[in-house]
Structure formats: C-alpha cells, structure tokens
Scaffold this motif. Sequence first.
Motif, PDB file in Angstrom:
ATOM      1  N   ALA A 274     -56.605 -74.007  84.364  1.00  0.00           N
ATOM      2  CA  ALA A 274     -57.934 -74.164  83.758  1.00  0.00           C
ATOM      3  C   ALA A 274     -58.348 -75.636  83.760  1.00  0.00           C
ATOM      4  CB  ALA A 274     -57.926 -73.608  82.336  1.00  0.00           C
ATOM      5  N   ILE A 275     -57.383 -76.517  83.491  1.00  0.00           N
ATOM      6  CA  ILE A 275     -57.680 -77.945  83.513  1.00  0.00           C
ATOM      7  C   ILE A 275     -58.063 -78.399  84.916  1.00  0.00           C
ATOM      8  CG2 ILE A 275     -56.654 -80.233  83.244  1.00  0.00           C
ATOM      9  CD1 ILE A 275     -54.972 -79.088  80.980  1.00  0.00           C
ATOM     10  N   ARG A 276     -57.320 -77.877  85.908  1.00  0.00           N
ATOM     11  CA  ARG A 276     -57.628 -78.236  87.293  1.00  0.00           C
ATOM     12  C   ARG A 276     -59.035 -77.766  87.669  1.00  0.00           C
ATOM     13  NH1 ARG A 276     -53.648 -75.978  89.224  1.00  0.00           N
ATOM     14  NH2 ARG A 276     -52.183 -77.747  89.318  1.00  0.00           N
TER      15      ARG A 276
ATOM     16  N   LEU B  17     -61.507 -77.304  85.551  1.00  0.00           N
ATOM     17  CA  LEU B  17     -62.456 -78.121  84.793  1.00  0.00           C
ATOM     18  C   LEU B  17     -62.671 -79.474  85.458  1.00  0.00           C
ATOM     19  CD1 LEU B  17     -64.139 -78.721  82.242  1.00  0.00           C
ATOM     20  CD2 LEU B  17     -62.022 -79.487  81.141  1.00  0.00           C
ATOM     21  N   LEU B  18     -61.590 -80.116  85.869  1.00  0.00           N
ATOM     22  CA  LEU B  18     -61.713 -81.433  86.509  1.00  0.00           C
ATOM     23  C   LEU B  18     -62.470 -81.340  87.830  1.00  0.00           C
ATOM     24  CD1 LEU B  18     -58.129 -82.846  85.858  1.00  0.00           C
ATOM     25  CD2 LEU B  18     -60.250 -83.490  84.701  1.00  0.00           C
ATOM     26  N   GLY B  19     -62.214 -80.274  88.587  1.00  0.00           N
ATOM     27  CA  GLY B  19     -62.952 -80.086  89.840  1.00  0.00           C
ATOM     28  C   GLY B  19     -64.435 -79.907  89.599  1.00  0.00           C
ATOM     29  N   THR B  20     -64.779 -79.162  88.550  1.00  0.00           N
ATOM     30  CA  THR B  20     -66.192 -78.960  88.225  1.00  0.00           C
ATOM     31  C   THR B  20     -66.855 -80.266  87.815  1.00  0.00           C
ATOM     32  OG1 THR B  20     -65.726 -76.702  87.496  1.00  0.00           O
ATOM     33  CG2 THR B  20     -67.783 -77.703  86.735  1.00  0.00           C
ATOM     34  N   ILE B  21     -66.152 -81.037  86.971  1.00  0.00           N
ATOM     35  CA  ILE B  21     -66.713 -82.317  86.529  1.00  0.00           C
ATOM     36  C   ILE B  21     -66.898 -83.270  87.707  1.00  0.00           C
ATOM     37  CG2 ILE B  21     -66.277 -84.372  85.138  1.00  0.00           C
ATOM     38  CD1 ILE B  21     -64.821 -82.612  83.142  1.00  0.00           C
ATOM     39  N   ALA B  22     -65.905 -83.351  88.579  1.00  0.00           N
ATOM     40  CA  ALA B  22     -65.992 -84.245  89.729  1.00  0.00           C
ATOM     41  C   ALA B  22     -67.158 -83.863  90.633  1.00  0.00           C
ATOM     42  CB  ALA B  22     -64.680 -84.226  90.514  1.00  0.00           C
ATOM     43  N   GLY B  23     -67.319 -82.557  90.896  1.00  0.00           N
ATOM     44  CA  GLY B  23     -68.447 -82.120  91.729  1.00  0.00           C
ATOM     45  C   GLY B  23     -69.782 -82.420  91.096  1.00  0.00           C
ATOM     46  N   ALA B  24     -69.862 -82.218  89.758  1.00  0.00           N
ATOM     47  CA  ALA B  24     -71.122 -82.498  89.068  1.00  0.00           C
ATOM     48  C   ALA B  24     -71.443 -83.994  89.090  1.00  0.00           C
ATOM     49  CB  ALA B  24     -71.046 -81.992  87.631  1.00  0.00           C
ATOM     50  N   MET B  25     -70.420 -84.834  88.909  1.00  0.00           N
ATOM     51  CA  MET B  25     -70.651 -86.274  88.858  1.00  0.00           C
ATOM     52  C   MET B  25     -71.117 -86.828  90.200  1.00  0.00           C
ATOM     53  SD  MET B  25     -70.374 -87.524  85.874  1.00  0.00           S
ATOM     54  CE  MET B  25     -71.127 -85.983  85.314  1.00  0.00           C
TER      55      MET B  25
END
Length: 442
Positions: free
Chosen positions: A62-64, A66-74
């Motif tokens: 789940a953390i992985r 979440l981090l992928g989603t944040i990186a793509g959004a940023m």
Amino acid sequence: MLFNVVKYAPIIEKARTSFWFVPSVMVFSSIILAVASVYFDASYINNSKLKIPLIYAIDVDAIRSLLGTIAGAMITVTSIAFSITIVALTLASSQFGPRLLRNFMMDPGTQVVLGAFISNFLYCILVFCAISFEAPYTFKPGLTVVIAVLMTCISVGVLIYFIHHVAKSIQADVVIDDVYEELQNAIQNLFPTNSKQQNFAENSALIEPDVSQRHTQLKVAAKCSGYVQTIDQQALVTLATKHNVLIECCLRPGDFIVKDAVIAVVHSNMAVPKTLINDAAGKIILGARRTPVQDPEFAIHQLVEIALRALSPGINDPYTAITCIDKLNAVLCGLTKRNFPSPQDFDQAGMLRLSCKVLTFRDIASAAFEQIRQQANRDVAVTIRLLDSLHNLIMEAQNDEHKHFVFSQTKMIEEQQNKLSLAEDDLKTINKRVASIYSVSK
C-alpha cells in the motif's frame, strides 16, 4: 559594504535570476532528507522496541502504491506549473517588455514552488526504491511515509499559493512596484545620505597630484565586448596604492564597450609590471547584459520602458504610464536629499589613486523624464502628471542642478504643447501648471 558585494555580484546575479539555483538546493535537500529518513527507519526503528501502530502497521504494498501515486501527481503538477510560468513570461514580455523577464525569473516565490514540486517527486522516487530492496535490506517504513504525506500536503498549499501568486504578479501595478523597490534598494546602497557630505568635502580638499606630472601612461583594454556590470573601486584603489600609480577609469557601470577599447588608463612616474594591466582589467566586470548592482539607470529604464509601451497606440494605457511617472518622481525627490559618489578616491595617506566617471542627478533625471516627455506630447493627462511631478521635484530641489533640470524640462513641455492644437481648457490647465513651476524660483 558595497565593495564586498561587487566581488561576487555577477555570480549572485546569475543565481538570483535563474530557475535552477533554488530548485537545485531544494532537490539536494530532499535527497538528504530521503537518505536520513530511510536510515532512521532501517537502523533505529527495526532495532528498537518503539512501535507506533498507526504509522508502522501500514502494508508495504500500500505504501509503494501511495508513493507511486504521489510521484506521478507531482510530476504532472510540475509540468503544469512550468507551463503556467512560461505563459506568464510570454505575457509579461509582450506587455511590459522583454527586459522585465529578469524580474519574473528572480521571483523567489516561483523558484520555491518549482523546487517544492520537484523535491516532493524526487523524495517519493527515492523512498519507493528503498522499500523495494530485498532481504537483508528490507525495513518497515514509517517516518519516510509520514514525511512524504506531509510534503504532499505542503505541495497542495504551494499549488494554491502559486495560482494566486501568478495572477497577482502579472498585474501592472505589482510589476511597477517591484521595479521601484529594486531601484530604491540600489539607490540606498550606491548613494550616501546628506550626513556623509562633510566627508566628501574633506576628501575633495586634499592635495591631488596632477595627472600631467605622471609621465608613464598604460592603457587597459577590454578583453571582450559587453556592458560594464560592476567596477570594484575599492580593489582598484588598493591596487593603485600597492604600485604607487593613479588609475583613471574611462567608463561607468551601464556603459557598453567594444573589444580592445580603452577602459582605463594607468598613470605613473615609474615602470610598472605588466601584470598590473591584467589585474586592473579584472576589477572591471563586463557582461552581455546590464545589471542593477551599480547601475541605477537600469531600473530607471525598466520603468521608462513600461511607460513607453503603455503609451504606444497598440496598448494605449495612460494610467500605467502615470503610475510609472509617480514612481520615478518619488525616486528623483529622494535623490535630491542624497549625495552622489565622488569621482575621486584616495588612499589612507590622502593621495589620489582612482578617478572614474560617476552618475550625476541630471543623468538619472534625464533618463527618467526625457523619453516619456517626448512620447507623451499628445497625451494631455500624462503631460499634466509630468508637470505635477516636476512641481513636486522643484519643491524638493536642494541646489541649482536640480532646479535647472526642472526648468529645462518644463520649458520643453511648454514648447511642445504650444505647437499642438489643444482644447482651450486643456491648454489653460497646462499653462497654469507651467506657471506654478516658474513661480517657485521667484
């Protein structure tokens, strides 16, 4: 201390007017933060009995995700922010002039916004890679995830600020005020207050060696073509004192010089080493563009350019021109209470070591008024505001130089208006203001 700034002024100017310096510092900081947080989770949390279920009970997958989603959004928001910035720069260039791009690029708000988005993206990527390690390098992420979420929340706030900031920064009044504030800061650094007038008078009274008595003259040539950005006068005085010479600087910051042209002359009564020429040339920094560090006319020309574009038929915005005139008037009124730098510098023994060209009040005032007066000869509202500004200036005048400038500008405005076909009431209004300026001298 101006001479301390002069030495590093070109480097500082390049860093301030770039989109890479502040974001680079923030990206480097995010790398350190990612390494530190991963090291803390891997070394201390795994080896201690400290347990925070709310943070460390989250599934790694789940953390992985979440981090992928944040990186793509940023990275998406970063591209949008860059696009908005380019649009703002294009609009500013067409409306205010290409020279104003420097002010937009040196805006710390925009630089921090871009750095925040990129830093958040890079942090998430690094943490994503760290939690993907296999045994024996696996660890339970906790602090790293909290920091990623906090950075994301901050980035959301930064995005809201950025939209507001861009909408505000392209307003004419904001742009004019930013240039005005930069000009005021330059004036405070370059021109002393009247409290220092006695020191100048004492220096001028010192016995000066006659240049004609120095038999040897060595010319310092420019190594390249460009604008004079800074002149390290303190370093030149030290250099001249060391070799017992007099250095005559033939230009001032803001002047354009071509390659191999004479930028300074060294006067001496004895042979001097050839290294002196290179050392003297190194104290005069040339560049492809003008900078406001020692050149207050640079910011003056920026305000004048905004006013001239506003008066052009394509834009036809007299209110922006009037705002520029008001700011220029405030600057000139403030300059009447300041002393301009002495053209001569002495060493501690009272010997003249440096002679250079300096700005006068008339130089700055002419740069502020001449082109606007010429362009606004058919705009009654702008002409009236010019006369009001000249009246304010004559009320603040401290010497004959100030008064002569005001009267000469008033006379030229009067001559221009008398040659035009104006309405009777407009002509009376103009003549009334002209008469009020002339009456001050009586």
